[in-house]
Design a protein around this motif. Structure first.
Motif, mmCIF file in Angstrom:
data_model
loop_
_atom_site.group_PDB
_atom_site.id
_atom_site.type_symbol
_atom_site.label_atom_id
_atom_site.label_comp_id
_atom_site.label_asym_id
_atom_site.label_seq_id
_atom_site.Cartn_x
_atom_site.Cartn_y
_atom_site.Cartn_z
ATOM 1 N N HIS A 47 -4.908 53.177 16.345
ATOM 2 C CA HIS A 47 -3.956 52.063 16.335
ATOM 3 C C HIS A 47 -2.962 52.159 15.191
ATOM 4 C CE1 HIS A 47 -7.082 50.722 19.057
ATOM 5 N NE2 HIS A 47 -6.069 50.199 19.690
ATOM 6 N N HIS A 119 0.656 43.655 22.981
ATOM 7 C CA HIS A 119 -0.424 43.953 22.048
ATOM 8 C C HIS A 119 -0.708 45.447 21.916
ATOM 9 C CE1 HIS A 119 -3.856 43.203 19.558
ATOM 10 N NE2 HIS A 119 -3.528 41.921 19.528
ATOM 11 N N ALA A 121 -2.979 46.868 20.350
ATOM 12 C CA ALA A 121 -3.339 47.190 18.962
ATOM 13 C C ALA A 121 -4.787 46.782 18.733
ATOM 14 C CB ALA A 121 -2.425 46.444 18.009
ATOM 15 N N ALA A 122 -5.286 47.109 17.547
ATOM 16 C CA ALA A 122 -6.615 46.626 17.158
ATOM 17 C C ALA A 122 -6.556 45.118 16.942
ATOM 18 C CB ALA A 122 -7.034 47.316 15.874
ATOM 19 N N THR A 159 -9.440 47.124 29.278
ATOM 20 C CA THR A 159 -10.498 47.512 28.337
ATOM 21 C C THR A 159 -10.825 46.338 27.408
ATOM 22 O OG1 THR A 159 -8.752 48.631 27.117
ATOM 23 C CG2 THR A 159 -10.237 50.014 28.378
ATOM 24 N N TYR A 176 -16.435 42.459 13.582
ATOM 25 C CA TYR A 176 -16.541 43.490 14.610
ATOM 26 C C TYR A 176 -15.351 43.402 15.544
ATOM 27 C CZ TYR A 176 -18.738 40.402 18.203
ATOM 28 O OH TYR A 176 -19.012 39.428 19.107
ATOM 29 N N ASP A 177 -14.991 44.535 16.092
ATOM 30 C CA ASP A 177 -13.794 44.637 16.926
ATOM 31 C C ASP A 177 -14.041 45.756 17.924
ATOM 32 O OD1 ASP A 177 -11.252 44.603 17.950
ATOM 33 O OD2 ASP A 177 -10.364 45.706 16.285
ATOM 34 N N ALA A 179 -13.757 47.303 22.231
ATOM 35 C CA ALA A 179 -13.400 47.214 23.641
ATOM 36 C C ALA A 179 -14.656 46.802 24.417
ATOM 37 C CB ALA A 179 -12.912 48.573 24.122
ATOM 38 N N ARG A 304 -25.951 49.377 9.226
ATOM 39 C CA ARG A 304 -24.719 49.105 8.489
ATOM 40 C C ARG A 304 -24.016 47.988 9.230
ATOM 41 N NH1 ARG A 304 -19.635 50.194 10.680
ATOM 42 N NH2 ARG A 304 -19.334 52.133 11.837
ATOM 43 N N GLY A 307 -17.545 46.820 10.513
ATOM 44 C CA GLY A 307 -16.419 46.591 9.594
ATOM 45 C C GLY A 307 -16.588 47.360 8.294
ATOM 46 N N ARG A 309 -17.311 50.462 7.661
ATOM 47 C CA ARG A 309 -16.650 51.780 7.635
ATOM 48 C C ARG A 309 -15.172 51.607 7.234
ATOM 49 N NH1 ARG A 309 -13.099 54.180 10.987
ATOM 50 N NH2 ARG A 309 -13.155 52.285 12.232
HETATM 51 P P1 NDP Z 1 -15.843 51.240 18.253
HETATM 52 O O1 NDP Z 1 -16.842 51.451 19.331
HETATM 53 O O2 NDP Z 1 -15.413 52.398 17.454
HETATM 54 O O3 NDP Z 1 -16.384 50.141 17.219
HETATM 55 C C1 NDP Z 1 -16.680 48.847 17.667
HETATM 56 C C2 NDP Z 1 -17.211 48.001 16.533
HETATM 57 O O4 NDP Z 1 -18.539 48.446 16.217
HETATM 58 C C3 NDP Z 1 -16.426 48.096 15.235
HETATM 59 O O5 NDP Z 1 -16.347 46.834 14.650
HETATM 60 C C4 NDP Z 1 -17.240 49.070 14.372
HETATM 61 O O6 NDP Z 1 -17.099 48.839 12.972
HETATM 62 C C5 NDP Z 1 -18.633 48.741 14.822
HETATM 63 N N1 NDP Z 1 -19.562 49.857 14.676
HETATM 64 C C6 NDP Z 1 -19.380 51.137 15.065
HETATM 65 N N2 NDP Z 1 -20.474 51.869 14.783
HETATM 66 C C7 NDP Z 1 -21.380 51.028 14.198
HETATM 67 C C8 NDP Z 1 -22.681 51.166 13.682
HETATM 68 N N3 NDP Z 1 -23.313 52.334 13.700
HETATM 69 N N4 NDP Z 1 -23.284 50.089 13.166
HETATM 70 C C9 NDP Z 1 -22.668 48.893 13.128
HETATM 71 N N5 NDP Z 1 -21.421 48.681 13.598
HETATM 72 C C10 NDP Z 1 -20.782 49.743 14.133
HETATM 73 O O7 NDP Z 1 -14.531 50.507 18.846
HETATM 74 P P2 NDP Z 1 -13.875 50.621 20.302
HETATM 75 O O8 NDP Z 1 -13.669 52.048 20.634
HETATM 76 O O9 NDP Z 1 -14.618 49.779 21.259
HETATM 77 O O10 NDP Z 1 -12.461 49.923 20.020
HETATM 78 C C11 NDP Z 1 -11.566 50.513 19.104
HETATM 79 C C12 NDP Z 1 -10.376 49.640 18.877
HETATM 80 O O11 NDP Z 1 -9.553 49.605 20.019
HETATM 81 C C13 NDP Z 1 -10.655 48.190 18.519
HETATM 82 O O12 NDP Z 1 -9.930 47.915 17.327
HETATM 83 C C14 NDP Z 1 -10.097 47.398 19.683
HETATM 84 O O13 NDP Z 1 -9.534 46.134 19.326
HETATM 85 C C15 NDP Z 1 -8.995 48.315 20.155
HETATM 86 N N6 NDP Z 1 -8.614 48.068 21.551
HETATM 87 C C16 NDP Z 1 -7.448 47.406 21.797
HETATM 88 C C17 NDP Z 1 -7.057 47.160 23.098
HETATM 89 C C18 NDP Z 1 -5.814 46.382 23.387
HETATM 90 O O14 NDP Z 1 -5.437 46.288 24.531
HETATM 91 N N7 NDP Z 1 -5.171 45.779 22.417
HETATM 92 C C19 NDP Z 1 -7.840 47.636 24.237
HETATM 93 C C20 NDP Z 1 -9.079 48.263 23.855
HETATM 94 C C21 NDP Z 1 -9.437 48.494 22.558
HETATM 95 P P3 NDP Z 1 -16.219 49.847 12.042
HETATM 96 O O15 NDP Z 1 -14.803 49.577 12.365
HETATM 97 O O16 NDP Z 1 -16.598 49.505 10.645
HETATM 98 O O17 NDP Z 1 -16.647 51.252 12.434
#
Ligand code: NDP
Length: 334
Positions: A47, A119, A121-122, A159, A176-177, A179, A304, A307, A309
């Motif tokens: 993003h 949008h 975006a994250a 998504t 947390y954030d 898809a 962990r 958020g 990371r």
């Molecule tokens: P991830 O699967 O990479 O991560 C999802 C969440 O899980 C994050 O908050 C992440 O925290 C957390 N996480 C990951 N691994 C662990 C772990 N081992 N233990 C605990 N928490 C964990 O994200 P997605 O691929 O699902 O999505 C990525 C981004 O894409 C998001 O920002 C989303 O908003 C965006 N998106 C936007 C769309 C739009 O249309 N605007 C459409 C789809 C997605 P951390 O960040 O700290 O790793």
């Protein structure tokens, strides 16, 4: 992959120059460039600068108005609506979030309904900003159909990301954030490019059969993504369609697709944001109580917090390695 190191200021300047030379005014360009820079800073790579070519495509086709001024409407003591007037989401959020925070602090709970905004975006920038002001936050938005509801073989949901943030006074919030698809389409495309398999449950092929071959799932293949967690994730993706579509008064994903000009840029859509005051609802002592919970959770092996990371990446103020081809592509856009 060959990379070039750019400082955070250079990332911001590159984004801003590109946006200014493609139809954004100073305010819109500054706000979107700041969001892009913060994504790179936090390691939210999909993003950051990666999205800039699509943003430029939407400016060029005039789907997005780079000079837009969103309009705020107070609907009730706890509901505000921001009509995006085809602005990129960060511009809408800049105007809407302070109003949302003010109302939630007064009333205990407030909703920000966003329409006609672009949008792709994250979502953590908005939930984290609300939580930094001491409020609990939830946000969601829909997208174009890419995900089949559990049991179906054709796409209906986007998504559809959801984000939740909990305030931690004196610390970065818990955020947390994610898809609601089993895997982001971008990750499936990378797996297809690199010849890797994806886990069963990621998507269906054109015949509606589960597949581990990402080439049978990616856009244009006739396949579809699946929601995470079977019918449970499907219910959450459905909830996003309703909250960010029907509730705020904007499109469902399938309506978004029907109206989009297919320039590759972010389509017009809605966003739902909720802010809740723990001070008003739980009363004093809520922070101590929730910190006890986080301490207990973190004392478990293998944990962990979501958020963490990103927040760790944020502490590094140094340059970031950016894909060289991407930088060259962006420079040609100015
Ligand atoms: P991830 O699967 O990479 O991560 C999802 C969440 O899980 C994050 O908050 C992440 O925290 C957390 N996480 C990951 N691994 C662990 C772990 N081992 N233990 C605990 N928490 C964990 O994200 P997605 O691929 O699902 O999505 C990525 C981004 O894409 C998001 O920002 C989303 O908003 C965006 N998106 C936007 C769309 C739009 O249309 N605007 C459409 C789809 C997605 P951390 O960040 O700290 O790793």
């Amino acid at each position: 992959m060959s990379t070039i190191s750019l400082s955070l200021d250079e990332i911001y300047d590159l984004a801003k120059k590109t946006l200014l030379s493609n139809g954004c005014d100073e305010e819109n360009a500054s706000i979107l460039s700041d969001t892009i820079m913060r994504a790179e800073r936090d390691g939210s790579h999909s993003h950051g600068l990666f999205r800039l070519p699509a943003y430029v495509a939407a400016l060029k086709s005039k789907k997005v108005n780079g000079k837009a001024r969103p309009v705020v409407k107070k609907i009730s003591p706890s509901v505000i609506k921001v009509i995006g007037n085809n602005a990129f989401a960060p511009m809408v959020l800049k105007i809407g979030l302070p109003e949302l925070i003010k109302l939630a602090k007064e009333t205990g709970v407030a909703v920000l309904a966003i329409t006609n905004s672009h949008h792709m975006a994250a979502m953590w920038p908005e939930t984290e900003a609300v939580a930094e002001s001491g409020l609990v936050s939830f946000a969601c938005t829909s997208y174009m159909p890419m995900v089949a509801p559990a049991g179906a073989k054709k796409a209906l949901f986007g998504t559809n990301p959801i984000s939740f943030a909990w305030p931690r006074p004196g610390k970065t919030p818990l955020v947390y954030d994610m898809a609601t698809a089993a895997m982001a389409m971008g990750d499936v495309m990378v797996a297809a490019r690199d010849g890797h398999k994806v886990p069963l449950g990621t998507g269906l092929n054109k015949d509606g059969k589960e597949t581990t071959n990402p080439k049978e799932i990616i856009k244009g293949s006739g396949g579809v993504l699946l929601p995470f967690g079977g019918y449970k994730g499907s219910a959450i993706a459905m909830m996003v369609e309703l909250l960010a579509g029907a509730l705020v008064g904007d499109n469902f994903s399938y309506e978004t697709a029907a109206k989009d000009n297919k320039d590759g840029g972010p389509p017009s859509g809605g966003e739902f944001i909720l802010a809740i005051s723990p001070e008003k609802i739980a009363g004093s002592g809520w922070e101590k109580h929730s910190e006890e919970f986080f301490t207990k959770m973190k004392s478990m092996d293998g944990i962990r917090l979501p958020g963490e990371r990103r927040h760790k990446n944020r502490l590094d103020k140094g340059p970031r390695k950016i894909n060289k081809e991407l930088i060259e592509k962006i420079k040609k856009l100015s």
